[in-house]
Design a protein around this motif. Sequence first.
Motif, PDB file in Angstrom:
ATOM      1  N   GLY A  26     -13.994  21.025 -63.698  1.00 36.39           N
ATOM      2  CA  GLY A  26     -14.274  22.723 -63.584  1.00 36.39           C
ATOM      3  C   GLY A  26     -13.507  23.958 -63.928  1.00 36.39           C
ATOM      4  N   LYS A  27     -12.289  23.440 -64.266  1.00 30.96           N
ATOM      5  CA  LYS A  27     -11.251  24.418 -64.452  1.00 30.96           C
ATOM      6  C   LYS A  27     -10.772  24.277 -65.993  1.00 30.96           C
ATOM      7  CE  LYS A  27      -6.816  25.883 -62.496  1.00 30.96           C
ATOM      8  NZ  LYS A  27      -5.647  25.272 -62.066  1.00 30.96           N
ATOM      9  N   ILE A  28     -10.636  25.380 -66.655  1.00 33.44           N
ATOM     10  CA  ILE A  28     -10.132  25.273 -68.217  1.00 33.44           C
ATOM     11  C   ILE A  28      -8.732  25.357 -67.950  1.00 33.44           C
ATOM     12  CG2 ILE A  28     -10.022  26.607 -70.088  1.00 33.44           C
ATOM     13  CD1 ILE A  28     -12.805  27.591 -69.654  1.00 33.44           C
ATOM     14  N   ILE A  29      -7.982  24.053 -68.334  1.00 32.09           N
ATOM     15  CA  ILE A  29      -6.530  23.857 -68.521  1.00 32.09           C
ATOM     16  C   ILE A  29      -5.832  23.894 -69.978  1.00 32.09           C
ATOM     17  CG2 ILE A  29      -6.665  23.000 -66.144  1.00 32.09           C
ATOM     18  CD1 ILE A  29      -6.507  20.202 -67.400  1.00 32.09           C
ATOM     19  N   ALA A  30      -6.718  23.605 -70.920  1.00 35.43           N
ATOM     20  CA  ALA A  30      -5.889  23.711 -72.193  1.00 35.43           C
ATOM     21  C   ALA A  30      -6.973  24.420 -73.226  1.00 35.43           C
ATOM     22  CB  ALA A  30      -5.803  22.185 -72.695  1.00 35.43           C
ATOM     23  N   SER A  31      -6.467  24.623 -74.384  1.00 33.67           N
ATOM     24  CA  SER A  31      -7.164  25.212 -75.443  1.00 33.67           C
ATOM     25  C   SER A  31      -6.500  25.065 -76.602  1.00 33.67           C
ATOM     26  CB  SER A  31      -7.253  26.802 -75.213  1.00 33.67           C
ATOM     27  OG  SER A  31      -6.080  27.478 -75.496  1.00 33.67           O
ATOM     28  N   VAL A  32      -7.513  25.229 -77.909  1.00 33.34           N
ATOM     29  CA  VAL A  32      -6.791  25.171 -79.184  1.00 33.34           C
ATOM     30  C   VAL A  32      -7.954  26.187 -79.979  1.00 33.34           C
ATOM     31  CG1 VAL A  32      -7.663  23.180 -79.873  1.00 33.34           C
ATOM     32  CG2 VAL A  32      -5.870  24.075 -81.047  1.00 33.34           C
ATOM     33  N   MET A  33      -7.568  26.945 -80.792  1.00 31.08           N
ATOM     34  CA  MET A  33      -8.324  27.533 -81.673  1.00 31.08           C
ATOM     35  C   MET A  33      -8.299  27.196 -83.230  1.00 31.08           C
ATOM     36  SD  MET A  33      -8.483  31.548 -82.882  1.00 31.08           S
ATOM     37  CE  MET A  33      -9.070  32.321 -81.503  1.00 31.08           C
ATOM     38  N   CYS A  34      -9.172  26.306 -83.997  1.00 31.08           N
ATOM     39  CA  CYS A  34      -8.558  25.964 -85.167  1.00 31.08           C
ATOM     40  C   CYS A  34      -9.753  26.319 -86.100  1.00 31.08           C
ATOM     41  CB  CYS A  34      -8.711  24.124 -84.949  1.00 31.08           C
ATOM     42  SG  CYS A  34     -10.032  23.501 -84.264  1.00 31.08           S
ATOM     43  N   GLY A  35      -9.442  26.199 -87.581  1.00 28.75           N
ATOM     44  CA  GLY A  35     -10.275  26.629 -88.537  1.00 28.75           C
ATOM     45  C   GLY A  35      -9.673  26.442 -89.747  1.00 28.75           C
ATOM     46  N   HIS A  36     -10.296  26.717 -90.817  1.00 32.92           N
ATOM     47  CA  HIS A  36      -9.432  26.393 -92.096  1.00 32.92           C
ATOM     48  C   HIS A  36     -10.156  27.615 -92.965  1.00 32.92           C
ATOM     49  CE1 HIS A  36     -13.050  25.128 -94.513  1.00 32.92           C
ATOM     50  NE2 HIS A  36     -13.608  24.554 -93.482  1.00 32.92           N
ATOM     51  N   ASP A  37      -9.204  27.948 -94.170  1.00 32.33           N
ATOM     52  CA  ASP A  37      -9.523  28.945 -95.099  1.00 32.33           C
ATOM     53  C   ASP A  37      -9.983  28.407 -96.303  1.00 32.33           C
ATOM     54  OD1 ASP A  37      -7.311  27.706 -96.367  1.00 32.33           O
ATOM     55  OD2 ASP A  37      -5.782  29.345 -95.521  1.00 32.33           O
ATOM     56  N   GLY A  38     -10.376  27.086 -96.446  1.00 34.85           N
ATOM     57  CA  GLY A  38     -10.993  26.404 -97.663  1.00 34.85           C
ATOM     58  C   GLY A  38      -9.729  25.858 -98.494  1.00 34.85           C
ATOM     59  N   HIS A  39      -8.557  25.726 -97.994  1.00 38.18           N
ATOM     60  CA  HIS A  39      -7.450  25.222 -98.459  1.00 38.18           C
ATOM     61  C   HIS A  39      -6.657  24.438 -97.242  1.00 38.18           C
ATOM     62  CE1 HIS A  39      -4.068  24.167-101.027  1.00 38.18           C
ATOM     63  NE2 HIS A  39      -3.343  24.839-100.441  1.00 38.18           N
ATOM     64  N   ARG A  40      -6.338  25.120 -96.397  1.00 38.79           N
ATOM     65  CA  ARG A  40      -5.423  24.535 -95.375  1.00 38.79           C
ATOM     66  C   ARG A  40      -6.225  24.792 -94.010  1.00 38.79           C
ATOM     67  NH1 ARG A  40      -3.269  21.432 -98.744  1.00 38.79           N
ATOM     68  NH2 ARG A  40      -1.226  21.882 -99.464  1.00 38.79           N
ATOM     69  N   GLY A  41      -5.711  23.801 -93.133  1.00 35.18           N
ATOM     70  CA  GLY A  41      -6.073  24.275 -91.474  1.00 35.18           C
ATOM     71  C   GLY A  41      -5.302  24.869 -90.866  1.00 35.18           C
ATOM     72  N   TRP A  42      -5.710  25.357 -89.709  1.00 33.87           N
ATOM     73  CA  TRP A  42      -4.604  26.259 -88.977  1.00 33.87           C
ATOM     74  C   TRP A  42      -4.958  26.125 -87.587  1.00 33.87           C
ATOM     75  CZ3 TRP A  42      -0.284  28.860 -90.854  1.00 33.87           C
ATOM     76  CH2 TRP A  42      -0.473  28.949 -92.244  1.00 33.87           C
ATOM     77  N   VAL A  43      -4.033  26.256 -86.662  1.00 37.57           N
ATOM     78  CA  VAL A  43      -4.402  26.400 -85.325  1.00 37.57           C
ATOM     79  C   VAL A  43      -3.792  27.526 -84.645  1.00 37.57           C
ATOM     80  CG1 VAL A  43      -4.644  23.700 -84.786  1.00 37.57           C
ATOM     81  CG2 VAL A  43      -2.463  24.578 -84.598  1.00 37.57           C
ATOM     82  N   TYR A  44      -4.314  28.066 -83.659  1.00 36.04           N
ATOM     83  CA  TYR A  44      -3.779  29.092 -82.924  1.00 36.04           C
ATOM     84  C   TYR A  44      -4.099  28.892 -81.428  1.00 36.04           C
ATOM     85  CZ  TYR A  44      -4.120  31.253 -87.375  1.00 36.04           C
ATOM     86  OH  TYR A  44      -3.801  31.580 -88.862  1.00 36.04           O
ATOM     87  N   TYR A  45      -3.308  29.640 -80.646  1.00 36.50           N
ATOM     88  CA  TYR A  45      -3.764  29.684 -78.996  1.00 36.50           C
ATOM     89  C   TYR A  45      -3.503  27.982 -78.636  1.00 36.50           C
ATOM     90  CZ  TYR A  45      -5.104  34.566 -79.190  1.00 36.50           C
ATOM     91  OH  TYR A  45      -4.954  35.962 -79.530  1.00 36.50           O
ATOM     92  N   VAL A  46      -2.753  27.358 -78.891  1.00 35.77           N
ATOM     93  CA  VAL A  46      -2.371  26.078 -78.426  1.00 35.77           C
ATOM     94  C   VAL A  46      -1.741  25.956 -77.092  1.00 35.77           C
ATOM     95  CG1 VAL A  46      -1.286  23.729 -78.647  1.00 35.77           C
ATOM     96  CG2 VAL A  46      -2.216  25.175 -80.661  1.00 35.77           C
ATOM     97  N   ALA A  47      -2.622  25.555 -76.085  1.00 37.06           N
ATOM     98  CA  ALA A  47      -2.295  26.137 -74.687  1.00 37.06           C
ATOM     99  C   ALA A  47      -2.547  24.862 -73.611  1.00 37.06           C
ATOM    100  CB  ALA A  47      -2.775  27.395 -74.192  1.00 37.06           C
ATOM    101  N   VAL A  48      -1.415  24.767 -72.746  1.00 38.66           N
ATOM    102  CA  VAL A  48      -1.677  23.875 -71.479  1.00 38.66           C
ATOM    103  C   VAL A  48      -1.452  24.749 -70.322  1.00 38.66           C
ATOM    104  CG1 VAL A  48      -1.078  21.858 -70.514  1.00 38.66           C
ATOM    105  CG2 VAL A  48      -1.606  21.525 -72.808  1.00 38.66           C
ATOM    106  N   SER A  49      -2.328  24.846 -69.478  1.00 39.23           N
ATOM    107  CA  SER A  49      -1.678  25.383 -68.198  1.00 39.23           C
ATOM    108  C   SER A  49      -0.246  25.082 -67.535  1.00 39.23           C
ATOM    109  CB  SER A  49      -2.936  25.272 -66.987  1.00 39.23           C
ATOM    110  OG  SER A  49      -2.615  25.830 -65.883  1.00 39.23           O
ATOM    111  N   PRO A  50       0.603  26.020 -67.154  1.00 37.63           N
ATOM    112  CA  PRO A  50       1.913  25.506 -66.826  1.00 37.63           C
ATOM    113  C   PRO A  50       1.853  24.350 -65.853  1.00 37.63           C
ATOM    114  CG  PRO A  50       1.594  28.156 -67.042  1.00 37.63           C
ATOM    115  CD  PRO A  50       0.250  27.338 -67.081  1.00 37.63           C
ATOM    116  N   ASP A  51       0.900  24.640 -64.987  1.00 44.56           N
ATOM    117  CA  ASP A  51       0.875  23.431 -63.934  1.00 44.56           C
ATOM    118  C   ASP A  51       0.264  22.123 -64.327  1.00 44.56           C
ATOM    119  OD1 ASP A  51      -1.462  25.105 -64.063  1.00 44.56           O
ATOM    120  OD2 ASP A  51      -1.977  24.390 -62.322  1.00 44.56           O
ATOM    121  N   GLU A  52       0.045  22.109 -65.452  1.00 45.20           N
ATOM    122  CA  GLU A  52      -0.607  20.706 -65.989  1.00 45.20           C
ATOM    123  C   GLU A  52       0.071  20.003 -67.304  1.00 45.20           C
ATOM    124  OE1 GLU A  52      -3.016  19.183 -64.773  1.00 45.20           O
ATOM    125  OE2 GLU A  52      -4.377  20.620 -63.536  1.00 45.20           O
TER     126      GLU A  52
END
Length: 144
Positions: free
Chosen positions: A52-78
């Motif tokens: 029930g706890k959010i411990i990781a994330s990634v924001m991903c998307g594309h611009d019609g050419h390349r894919g991009w990721v942002y906010y790649v995160a893992v909780s410091p304790d994990e």
Amino acid sequence: MEIRPIRDGDEAAITDLWRRCELVRPWNDPASDIAFARAAPQSEIFIGERQGKIIASVMCGHDGHRGWVYYVAVSPDERGDQLGRAIMEKAEEWLHDLGVPKLELLIRNTNVQVAQFYESLGYKTEPVVVMSRWLKTPPADPNG
Ligand SMILES: CC(C)(COP(=O)(O)OP(=O)(O)OC[C@H]1O[C@@H](n2cnc3c(N)ncnc32)[C@H](O)[C@@H]1OP(=O)(O)O)[C@@H](O)C(=O)NCCC(=O)NCCS
């Protein structure tokens, strides 16, 4: 860790994760970034959840050419348990299934050590210079 798309009610926990991972900058409002990504059909935010706890994330998307990721995160304790790899693989799979041929990402020059994480996943440094220009009134920090 279970990985799923963001849903209503996740915003506060995700923002807290991003702050603890030192990914929030004065010129990037997390709430606006989340809302903008969620409104765009070619982008998605995946979260990793455990007990029930959010411990990781990634924001991903594309611009019609390349894919991009942002906010790649893992909780410091994990960290150190292949969760970063898992959340990146989810982004790669999602973009691949949309037909995106190549994934790119930006690393701040204050965080270059994280390149070793991406190198472990098969990424390489490209000989490019990134340039930018605000298309609206710049937020508080003009260096953003
Ligand atoms: C980067 C981050 C997501 C890695 O998460 P993690 O769950 O600890 O990473 P993993 O356990 O999945 O590591 C995968 C591989 O990368 C390597 N790795 C991870 N972090 C590393 C580091 N700081 N330095 C060197 N190698 C690293 C691991 O050793 C592992 O290698 P292996 O599979 O060959 O054993 C996490 O440290 C983080 O949230 N950092 C703060 C936010 C950040 O900087 N995000 C990136 C912005 S561009």
